[in-house]
Design a protein around this motif. Structure first.
Motif, PDB file in Angstrom:
ATOM      1  N   ALA A   4     -11.647  -0.608  -2.953  1.00 17.49           N
ATOM      2  CA  ALA A   4     -11.504  -1.525  -4.087  1.00 17.49           C
ATOM      3  C   ALA A   4     -10.105  -1.441  -4.666  1.00 17.49           C
ATOM      4  N   PHE A   5      -9.320  -0.467  -4.157  1.00 20.57           N
ATOM      5  CA  PHE A   5      -7.974  -0.246  -4.701  1.00 20.57           C
ATOM      6  C   PHE A   5      -7.102  -1.475  -4.484  1.00 20.57           C
ATOM      7  N   LYS A   6      -6.482  -1.923  -5.550  1.00 22.71           N
ATOM      8  CA  LYS A   6      -5.600  -3.096  -5.441  1.00 22.71           C
ATOM      9  C   LYS A   6      -4.243  -2.673  -5.997  1.00 22.71           C
ATOM     10  N   HIS A   7      -3.266  -2.648  -5.120  1.00 28.79           N
ATOM     11  CA  HIS A   7      -1.963  -2.194  -5.593  1.00 28.79           C
ATOM     12  C   HIS A   7      -1.253  -3.273  -6.404  1.00 28.79           C
ATOM     13  N   SER A   8      -0.250  -2.859  -7.147  1.00 22.86           N
ATOM     14  CA  SER A   8       0.529  -3.791  -7.963  1.00 22.86           C
ATOM     15  C   SER A   8       1.244  -4.795  -7.070  1.00 22.86           C
ATOM     16  N   LEU A   9       1.402  -6.012  -7.593  1.00 18.97           N
ATOM     17  CA  LEU A   9       2.089  -7.049  -6.817  1.00 18.97           C
ATOM     18  C   LEU A   9       3.529  -6.635  -6.511  1.00 18.97           C
ATOM     19  N   LYS A  10       4.058  -5.740  -7.342  1.00 21.88           N
ATOM     20  CA  LYS A  10       5.428  -5.272  -7.109  1.00 21.88           C
ATOM     21  C   LYS A  10       5.543  -4.574  -5.744  1.00 21.88           C
ATOM     22  N   LEU A  11       4.402  -4.059  -5.270  1.00 25.15           N
ATOM     23  CA  LEU A  11       4.447  -3.371  -3.975  1.00 25.15           C
ATOM     24  C   LEU A  11       4.321  -4.333  -2.798  1.00 25.15           C
ATOM     25  N   ASP A  12       4.240  -5.647  -3.102  1.00 23.34           N
ATOM     26  CA  ASP A  12       4.203  -6.625  -2.021  1.00 23.34           C
ATOM     27  C   ASP A  12       5.603  -6.819  -1.452  1.00 23.34           C
ATOM     28  N   LEU A  13       6.131  -5.740  -0.948  1.00 27.68           N
ATOM     29  CA  LEU A  13       7.464  -5.775  -0.348  1.00 27.68           C
ATOM     30  C   LEU A  13       7.271  -5.743   1.159  1.00 27.68           C
ATOM     31  N   PRO A  14       8.231  -6.283   1.907  1.00 26.38           N
ATOM     32  CA  PRO A  14       8.139  -6.047   3.355  1.00 26.38           C
ATOM     33  C   PRO A  14       8.183  -4.532   3.592  1.00 26.38           C
ATOM     34  N   VAL A  15       7.655  -4.100   4.729  1.00 23.14           N
ATOM     35  CA  VAL A  15       7.650  -2.662   5.054  1.00 23.14           C
ATOM     36  C   VAL A  15       9.071  -2.127   4.891  1.00 23.14           C
ATOM     37  N   TYR A  16       9.226  -0.888   4.385  1.00 25.19           N
ATOM     38  CA  TYR A  16      10.566  -0.306   4.221  1.00 25.19           C
ATOM     39  C   TYR A  16      11.285  -0.453   5.565  1.00 25.19           C
ATOM     40  N   PRO A  17      12.509  -0.987   5.530  1.00 24.68           N
ATOM     41  CA  PRO A  17      13.170  -1.476   6.734  1.00 24.68           C
ATOM     42  C   PRO A  17      13.106  -0.549   7.954  1.00 24.68           C
ATOM     43  N   PHE A  18      13.142   0.742   7.720  1.00 19.42           N
ATOM     44  CA  PHE A  18      13.284   1.605   8.886  1.00 19.42           C
ATOM     45  C   PHE A  18      11.987   2.325   9.262  1.00 19.42           C
ATOM     46  N   ALA A  19      10.885   1.968   8.545  1.00 19.11           N
ATOM     47  CA  ALA A  19       9.631   2.693   8.769  1.00 19.11           C
ATOM     48  C   ALA A  19       9.085   2.458  10.183  1.00 19.11           C
ATOM     49  N   ASP A  20       9.183   1.212  10.673  1.00 17.68           N
ATOM     50  CA  ASP A  20       8.626   0.879  11.977  1.00 17.68           C
ATOM     51  C   ASP A  20       9.346   1.665  13.080  1.00 17.68           C
ATOM     52  N   LEU A  21      10.656   1.730  12.947  1.00 16.48           N
ATOM     53  CA  LEU A  21      11.479   2.443  13.920  1.00 16.48           C
ATOM     54  C   LEU A  21      11.126   3.936  13.920  1.00 16.48           C
ATOM     55  N   GLU A  22      10.933   4.463  12.720  1.00 20.97           N
ATOM     56  CA  GLU A  22      10.595   5.874  12.583  1.00 20.97           C
ATOM     57  C   GLU A  22       9.256   6.159  13.285  1.00 20.97           C
ATOM     58  N   ARG A  23       8.310   5.207  13.176  1.00 21.38           N
ATOM     59  CA  ARG A  23       7.007   5.369  13.852  1.00 21.38           C
ATOM     60  C   ARG A  23       7.211   5.451  15.366  1.00 21.38           C
ATOM     61  N   LYS A  24       8.035   4.524  15.890  1.00 25.19           N
ATOM     62  CA  LYS A  24       8.287   4.526  17.348  1.00 25.19           C
ATOM     63  C   LYS A  24       8.973   5.831  17.755  1.00 25.19           C
ATOM     64  N   ALA A  25       9.897   6.284  16.921  1.00 30.37           N
ATOM     65  CA  ALA A  25      10.631   7.516  17.241  1.00 30.37           C
ATOM     66  C   ALA A  25       9.679   8.696  17.286  1.00 30.37           C
ATOM     67  N   SER A  26       8.735   8.707  16.343  1.00 30.05           N
ATOM     68  CA  SER A  26       7.840   9.864  16.303  1.00 30.05           C
ATOM     69  C   SER A  26       6.920   9.857  17.533  1.00 30.05           C
ATOM     70  N   ALA A  27       6.564   8.667  18.035  1.00 31.47           N
ATOM     71  CA  ALA A  27       5.758   8.600  19.265  1.00 31.47           C
ATOM     72  C   ALA A  27       6.562   9.183  20.431  1.00 31.47           C
ATOM     73  N   ILE A  28       7.851   8.895  20.482  1.00 35.14           N
ATOM     74  CA  ILE A  28       8.690   9.420  21.568  1.00 35.14           C
ATOM     75  C   ILE A  28       8.772  10.947  21.489  1.00 35.14           C
ATOM     76  N   ARG A  29       8.964  11.435  20.255  1.00 33.59           N
ATOM     77  CA  ARG A  29       9.045  12.901  20.067  1.00 33.59           C
ATOM     78  C   ARG A  29       7.750  13.556  20.532  1.00 33.59           C
ATOM     79  N   LYS A  30       6.606  12.919  20.153  1.00 36.85           N
ATOM     80  CA  LYS A  30       5.299  13.498  20.516  1.00 36.85           C
ATOM     81  C   LYS A  30       5.137  13.553  22.024  1.00 36.85           C
ATOM     82  N   SER A  31       5.736  12.585  22.740  1.00 35.92           N
ATOM     83  CA  SER A  31       5.600  12.561  24.198  1.00 35.92           C
ATOM     84  C   SER A  31       6.428  13.686  24.840  1.00 35.92           C
ATOM     85  N   GLY A  32       7.207  14.403  24.015  1.00 39.38           N
ATOM     86  CA  GLY A  32       7.970  15.545  24.530  1.00 39.38           C
ATOM     87  C   GLY A  32       9.380  15.175  24.947  1.00 39.38           C
ATOM     88  N   LYS A  33       9.724  13.900  24.867  1.00 35.70           N
ATOM     89  CA  LYS A  33      11.062  13.467  25.283  1.00 35.70           C
ATOM     90  C   LYS A  33      12.092  13.828  24.200  1.00 35.70           C
TER      91      LYS A  33
END
Ligand SMILES: Cc1ncc(COP(=O)(O)O)c(C=O)c1O
Length: 386
Positions: A4-33
């Motif tokens: 039921a949690f509804k965040h403030s409209l102020k949080l309707d921002l696009p994802v923090y610019p570098f978050a997606d990249l960080e997710r991909k990077a962490s997947a690479i790290r987890k793979s041991g590369k």
């Protein structure tokens, strides 16, 4: 079950610019590369021993376990004022013109709360550090006016284009992240006059990289006008991003308004880290930085030069600057395929468009990684089809 949690409209921002990249990077790290990370401006070099010792020693001081003063310990504010006079030749009153901050990031967002009402115009350079346009504008319901920074104008805004814009808050940052650009004296003189002519406008001048230079020492805007607020940080100066300490200096009524906001929100920066700031600033002799910082500048400069040389060998156009540990280079078109290919090869770089639309086609590399990593990064880029 849906929350039921509804965040403030102020949080309707696009994802923090570098978050997606960080997710991909962490997947690479987890793979041991192995992943070479040139994406974040977080110095790999150690803080000077005397700065670390200042923190350790302060822990034995009973002052450390009480709430700190919100604006900062008076002795530390005196260190700030002394440093400011020695470094920039500007006298400031530690009583009314200095407030310590929990790093620059929070301070840059809090100043907006002090001066912006809903609907006010906030001028934000682009590309730029994302805090200005997001926490500094959207969170306070400001209207964002973008100031494009281009290679053609040396990444300086065209002040004549905004002379009738009714701007309430203007963010500027030199030496600049992400481009590395510096503000020449001629521009700062013009900016000083512009600010003086527009008393409704607050200039928030971000000098987080003031000490990261390889040529002429960057100027403070307070050398050109008293009517501004300027932000400094220990983060890059002492390789101490984790210490979360910085300071705001400037026009007394702006500092008073800024403190008023902070008094509602935080209880000041922890005393041991205030002492770390003081130790670093006190180690300057006028404009001359402590030995270790001078050595670090040479390391960053050498890393930048070697990476520039390999990029230019490949025909990549690099913006040459004498400040910051960032390299800003142009790939053209959409830089994301290049960024993704580099990531697949184990190299994390920052896409220019993460700093705003005008950053499209550009890439930022931060040389805050060991020399061997910079070399490995150059080898990876050399193998990519640019
Ligand atoms: C332009 C700019 N301003 C401010 C900051 C924040 O620095 P701090 O660690 O003092 O919060 C950064 C951090 O990378 C930055 O790039």
């Amino acid at each position: 079950m849906t929350s039921a949690f509804k965040h403030s409209l102020k949080l309707d921002l696009p994802v923090y610019p570098f978050a997606d990249l960080e997710r991909k990077a962490s997947a690479i790290r987890k793979s041991g590369k192995t992943l070479y990370n040139l994406s974040i401006g977080d110095p790999d070099l150690e803080p000077p021993d005397f700065v670390v010792d200042a923190v350790k020693n302060a822990l034995d001081d009973p002052k450390s376990h009480f709430y700190p003063s919100c604006r900062g310990d008076m002795e530390v504010r005196k260190s700030v004022a002394r440093w400011f006079k020695g470094r920039f030749g500007v006298s400031i009153d530690p009583e009314t013109q200095v407030c310590l901050t929990i790093g620059c990031k929070e301070a840059l967002s809090q100043i907006a709360k002090a001066v912006v009402d809903p609907g006010d115009i906030v001028a934000v350079p682009e590309p730029s550090y994302p805090v200005y346009g997001r926490a500094g504008c959207k969170f306070v319901d400001g209207k964002c006016l973008t100031l494009p920074l281009t290679a053609e104008n040396n990444f300086l805004p065209d002040l004549s284009s905004i002379s009738n814009s009714n701007i309430k808050l203007l963010y500027l940052n030199y030496p600049n992240n992400p481009t590395g650009a510096e503000a020449p004296e001629t521009f700062l003189k013009e900016l000083g006059k512009f600010v003086d002519k527009n008393p409704e406008l607050t200039l928030a001048y971000d000098m987080a990289y003031s000490e990261m230079y390889f040529g002429y020492p960057p100027h403070s805007i307070l050398e050109f006008t008293p009517n501004a607020i300027e932000f400094h940080s220990l983060s890059k100066m002492a390789s101490a991003t984790g210490y979360r300490i910085g300071f705001a200096v400037g026009e007394p009524s702006l500092i008073a308004a800024f403190i008023k906001v902070k008094e509602e929100i935080d209880s000041g920066a922890p005393y041991p880290f205030q002492k770390a700031l003081s130790a670093m600033l006190d180690a300057y002799e006028g404009i001359i930085a402590p030995e270790q910082l001078i050595a670090y500048r040479s390391i960053y400069q050498a890393r930048k030069s070697s990476l520039i040389a390999s990029l230019e060998k490949q025909g990549i156009s690099v913006y040459h600057s004498n400040a910051t540990f960032y390299l800003w280079f142009f790939i053209g078109g959409d830089e994301m395929p290049f960024i993704n290919k580099a990531l697949q090869e184990g190299l994390l770089l920052t896409p220019g468009s993460g700093f705003g639309k005008s950053g499209k086609g550009w890439v930022r590399a931060s040389v805050t990684a060991p020399d061997v990593d910079i070399e490995a990064a150059a080898n990876i880029i050399a193998k990519l089809d640019v």
